[in-house]
Motif scaffolding. Structure first.
Motif, mmCIF file in Angstrom:
data_model
loop_
_atom_site.group_PDB
_atom_site.id
_atom_site.type_symbol
_atom_site.label_atom_id
_atom_site.label_comp_id
_atom_site.label_asym_id
_atom_site.label_seq_id
_atom_site.Cartn_x
_atom_site.Cartn_y
_atom_site.Cartn_z
ATOM 1 N N ILE A 6 0.844 -1.203 0.000
ATOM 2 C CA ILE A 6 0.000 0.000 0.000
ATOM 3 C C ILE A 6 0.878 1.252 0.000
ATOM 4 C CG2 ILE A 6 -1.680 1.332 1.340
ATOM 5 C CD1 ILE A 6 -2.724 -1.399 2.395
ATOM 6 N N VAL A 7 1.914 1.239 0.840
ATOM 7 C CA VAL A 7 2.799 2.404 0.935
ATOM 8 C C VAL A 7 3.522 2.637 -0.393
ATOM 9 C CG1 VAL A 7 4.919 3.259 2.013
ATOM 10 C CG2 VAL A 7 3.131 2.235 3.428
ATOM 11 N N TYR A 8 4.049 1.563 -0.953
ATOM 12 C CA TYR A 8 4.791 1.683 -2.208
ATOM 13 C C TYR A 8 3.892 2.230 -3.323
ATOM 14 C CZ TYR A 8 7.106 0.238 -6.506
ATOM 15 O OH TYR A 8 7.661 0.223 -7.759
ATOM 16 N N VAL A 317 -4.612 1.010 7.783
ATOM 17 C CA VAL A 317 -4.593 2.277 7.053
ATOM 18 C C VAL A 317 -3.859 3.353 7.860
ATOM 19 C CG1 VAL A 317 -6.604 1.794 5.629
ATOM 20 C CG2 VAL A 317 -6.929 2.927 7.820
ATOM 21 N N PHE A 318 -3.970 3.279 9.185
ATOM 22 C CA PHE A 318 -3.208 4.195 10.042
ATOM 23 C C PHE A 318 -1.710 3.966 9.832
ATOM 24 C CE2 PHE A 318 -0.915 5.058 13.965
ATOM 25 C CZ PHE A 318 -1.385 6.309 14.342
ATOM 26 N N LEU B 126 -12.329 0.939 -7.885
ATOM 27 C CA LEU B 126 -11.003 0.357 -8.091
ATOM 28 C C LEU B 126 -9.969 1.332 -7.546
ATOM 29 C CD1 LEU B 126 -11.400 -0.943 -11.747
ATOM 30 C CD2 LEU B 126 -11.546 -2.260 -9.627
ATOM 31 N N LEU B 127 -8.827 0.794 -7.133
ATOM 32 C CA LEU B 127 -7.744 1.663 -6.674
ATOM 33 C C LEU B 127 -6.972 2.148 -7.898
ATOM 34 C CD1 LEU B 127 -6.797 -0.504 -3.645
ATOM 35 C CD2 LEU B 127 -7.560 1.877 -3.522
ATOM 36 N N GLN B 128 -6.917 3.482 -8.045
ATOM 37 C CA GLN B 128 -6.373 4.068 -9.268
ATOM 38 C C GLN B 128 -4.868 3.857 -9.409
ATOM 39 O OE1 GLN B 128 -8.360 5.322 -11.700
ATOM 40 N NE2 GLN B 128 -9.984 4.551 -10.366
ATOM 41 N N GLY B 129 -4.179 3.716 -8.294
ATOM 42 C CA GLY B 129 -2.728 3.557 -8.364
ATOM 43 C C GLY B 129 -2.290 2.124 -8.611
ATOM 44 N N TYR B 130 -3.266 1.226 -8.797
ATOM 45 C CA TYR B 130 -2.952 -0.191 -8.933
ATOM 46 C C TYR B 130 -3.382 -0.680 -10.308
ATOM 47 C CZ TYR B 130 -2.551 -0.253 -3.802
ATOM 48 O OH TYR B 130 -2.186 -0.025 -2.508
ATOM 49 N N LEU B 137 -4.822 -8.646 -6.625
ATOM 50 C CA LEU B 137 -3.848 -9.191 -5.665
ATOM 51 C C LEU B 137 -3.953 -8.519 -4.306
ATOM 52 C CD1 LEU B 137 -0.676 -9.595 -7.915
ATOM 53 C CD2 LEU B 137 -1.968 -11.429 -6.803
ATOM 54 N N LEU B 138 -4.223 -7.192 -4.315
ATOM 55 C CA LEU B 138 -4.321 -6.496 -3.034
ATOM 56 C C LEU B 138 -5.502 -7.024 -2.233
ATOM 57 C CD1 LEU B 138 -3.041 -4.185 -1.325
ATOM 58 C CD2 LEU B 138 -4.995 -2.828 -2.039
#
Lengths: 403, 252
Positions: A6-8, A317-318, B126-130, B137-138
């Protein structure tokens, strides 16, 4: 580990603001580390540079001026010391070597220092290392128009063995004040990391008798560099008493390191302000991480709600926000080392050019651990503010796009 | 207010032309979803409490597919959020795959949601950065664990084998919703909740996407609870229930 992914991804997605914040951290961290190391190193090296001498005897003046003039080859000479006085100190039973020097000429801004060169070669500039002429050069011969260039001066001026040059009068270069004499370079002094590297050595009599110099002071010297006999621990005190307390004609600057340390003490407030300013810069840079993440929290609200809907916990998320903040700090500090290296290399070059003192840019200093660790910790700390916002994000409303 | 007799779902289904919700043949499985006496109210800006969800009984058999008809503002999204554990109920019971959701702390509800549920939204979410693959996968990383082969297979199933490394913004909206379908099935859920999944699609795309969603859920043995107000969409379902017949916030 989901949190690292998530961070990356988030750092990549917000790549511009990530980089802007990281560069701010890099500049701040690089500045902090270089201010710190240059100060510490300068302090350590300058107070340690003695050229192998314990004291300087010269005309009545401040001790600091004597040391700067004779050891560091900076500043003007405070005046002359007569041949008789030179003789007295050279034959004092407490003195192992008394090396007279005469200054007053330069070649293209690099000082010519007249001395008894054979005696200079007897001195250890640092324990176990004598001044020496690099092969295939040879020492200058007293009474001849010969010169040995310090390594830094030789490199900057492009001087080689066999090169000829005319000295110029004065300590600063003025091309209209050329002397008639022609000197020939017989050798280059092996690098010492001391101010001796940035002068050109010629015979003592060469300076004394240079055309245009006042013949009445042709036997005077500018100062005598003194190496005391190690056998008598009281020798420095005795000479201090003799010249400074009882006499009023000459000044005996001893011990050299302590005189420089006093100078550094006097400018310590300046160091402290500089350090304080660099701390402030770090705080400002860290605040820029806070600002960039906090400002993006509105657009991240939906992202966070999606993550939560997929099953990520509040703590995830925190944590992701705190880790992202710390990671920006860490990326910044990696770049910071490049900036640090650049600043220190330039600073050490300037210090070397101006003083001949060599500061090792690669020398390890604890600040190289403490500063990155501290900045990453600070970044993580400021990350807590937006992280709390992430923690509190309402999933249900975040999932519905604002329309 | 547990009503005796058949469940609300069965009642609802009885009112339509479709036959009663079929129980799967033996062995009889417990329902994947069993809701009893569920209550949820919100505080209005005036300081009053407004009851939004009051569902006495609702069940969904394992593997079943039900269309839930409801208009905007009827509380159906809140109902789905309650089932997903995103919103906490005031009273009542939600048995999800045999686990009492209402008694779980939030962290356990998050975990249960990841492992048991899949969700498809009107706005895709959807997650835009993925990339497509990373979106799937997430979702796996919160549930069953990352399984690249299965993620690839799922995206292949929805016809996106050639778009694995595309970002959502590089896809058409139909393709985006297909990624969301693949993601919903990432953790081999027991139940897929779909909230107006075709609301942003035109009629042809909507029909295609719905067919895909239903087939994919059936293949993965996931029950499907789809909320929509679109008659054409609901007409595709054998079993349809009216949300307003389930939900009685006014007289509770």
């Amino acid at each position: 580990m989901a949190i690292l992914i998530i961070v990356y991804k988030s750092m990549r997605f917000h790549v511009v603001s990530t980089l802007v914040s990281a560069v701010a951290i890099a500049l701040a961290g690089g500045l902090l580390m270089s201010v710190w190391t240059v100060q510490e190193e300068a302090n350590r090296v300058f107070t340690g540079v003695t050229g192998g001498f314990d004291a300087v005897l010269g005309a009545r003046s401040s001790k600091l001026q004597l040391v700067l003039n004779s050891i560091f080859h900076l500043e003007d000479s405070p005046g002359n010391i007569s041949a008789a006085d030179v003789d007295v100190i050279r034959h004092n039973p407490n003195v192992e070597i008394g090396l007279p020097i005469a200054v007053g000429d330069n070649y293209k801004g690099y000082r010519l220092v007249g001395t008894l060169f054979d005696e200079l070669l007897r001195v250890e500039y640092t324990p176990g290392h004598h001044y020496e002429v690099e092969p295939p050069g040879r020492p200058l011969i007293d009474g001849q128009y010969e010169a040995v260039a310090g390594s830094f001066a030789a490199r900057e001026l492009g001087l080689k063995i066999g090169d000829k040059f005319h000295p110029f009068h004065g300590l600063t270069y003025d091309e209209t004040k050329q002397h008639a004499e022609t000197y020939v370079i017989t050798g280059i002094l092996a690098p010492t990391g001391t101010p001796s590297d940035r002068v050109i050595w010629i015979p003592l009599s060469g300076v004394q008798k240079m055309s245009g110099h006042d013949p009445r002071v042709a036997t005077d010297a500018s100062a005598v560099l003194v190496k005391l006999k190690a056998s008598n621990p009281m020798s420095g005190f005795q000479l201090d008493l003799l010249y400074n307390r009882r006499g009023n004609k000459l000044t005996f600057a001893w011990p050299i390191g302590a005189i420089l340390a006093k100078l550094f003490d006097k400018i310590a407030w300046f160091d402290r302000i500089l350090t304080f300013v660099s701390y402030l810069v770090v705080v400002v840079a860290t605040a820029s991480i806070l600002a960039s993440i906090y400002n993006s929290m509105n657009e991240r609200r939906r992202e966070i709600a999606i993550l939560r809907a997929l099953g990520a916990g509040r703590t995830t998320v925190f944590g992701a926000i705190v880790v992202e903040s710390a990671a920006i700090g860490a990326v910044g500090m990696v770049i910071g080392f490049v900036i640090y290296a650049a600043i220190v290399v330039v600073a050490s070059h300037i210090i070397r050019a101006q003083t001949g003192v060599v500061i090792d840019p690669a020398k390890f200093h604890p600040v190289m651990i403490v500063a990155p660790a501290g900045i990453v910790a600070l970044a993580a700390l400021v990350g807590i503010f937006p992280a709390v916002k992430a923690y509190r994000t309402d999933v249900a409303s975040g999932l519905t796009p604002l329309s | 207010m547990n009503l005796p007799g058949p469940s609300a779902t069965e009642e609802a289904c009885a009112s339509s032309s479709a036959p009663l919700l079929e129980r799967p043949p033996a062995p009889r499985l417990p329902p994947v979803l069993d809701v009893n006496g569920l209550r949820k109210s919100y505080r209005t800006p005036d300081g009053d409490t407004k009851l939004v969800v009051a569902v006495d009984r609702f069940t969904l058999a394992a593997g079943a597919q039900l269309g839930l008809k409801g208009s905007s503002g009827s509380g159906k999204t809140t109902f789905l959020n309650l089932i997903a554990g995103i919103v906490k109920s005031d009273a009542g019971s939600i048995l999800l795959n045999g686990v009492e959701l209402t008694e779980l702390p939030e962290s356990k509800r998050d975990r249960l949601r990841a492992t048991t549920l899949g969700c498809v939204y009107q706005s895709f979410n959807l997650l835009q950065g993925y990339t497509c693959l990373d979106n799937v996968l997430l979702a796996m990383s919160f549930g069953a664990g990352r399984d690249r082969a299965f993620a690839t297979a799922l995206l292949g199933r929805v016809g996106l084998s050639h778009r694995l490394d595309y970002y959502p913004r590089q896809l058409s909206i139909g393709q985006q919703q297909r990624v969301a379908v693949a993601r919903a099935l990432a953790n081999r859920p027991k139940l897929v909740l779909a909230d107006e999944p075709t609301g942003n699609l035109d009629a042809t795309l909507a029909a295609e996407t719905l067919a895909l969603l239903r087939e994919a859920c059936a293949e993965q043995n996931a029950a499907l609870l789809l909320v929509s107000h679109d008659r054409d969409i609901l007409a595709q379902f054998e079993h349809v229930a009216e949300f307003k017949q389930l939900n009685h916030p006014a007289n509770s």
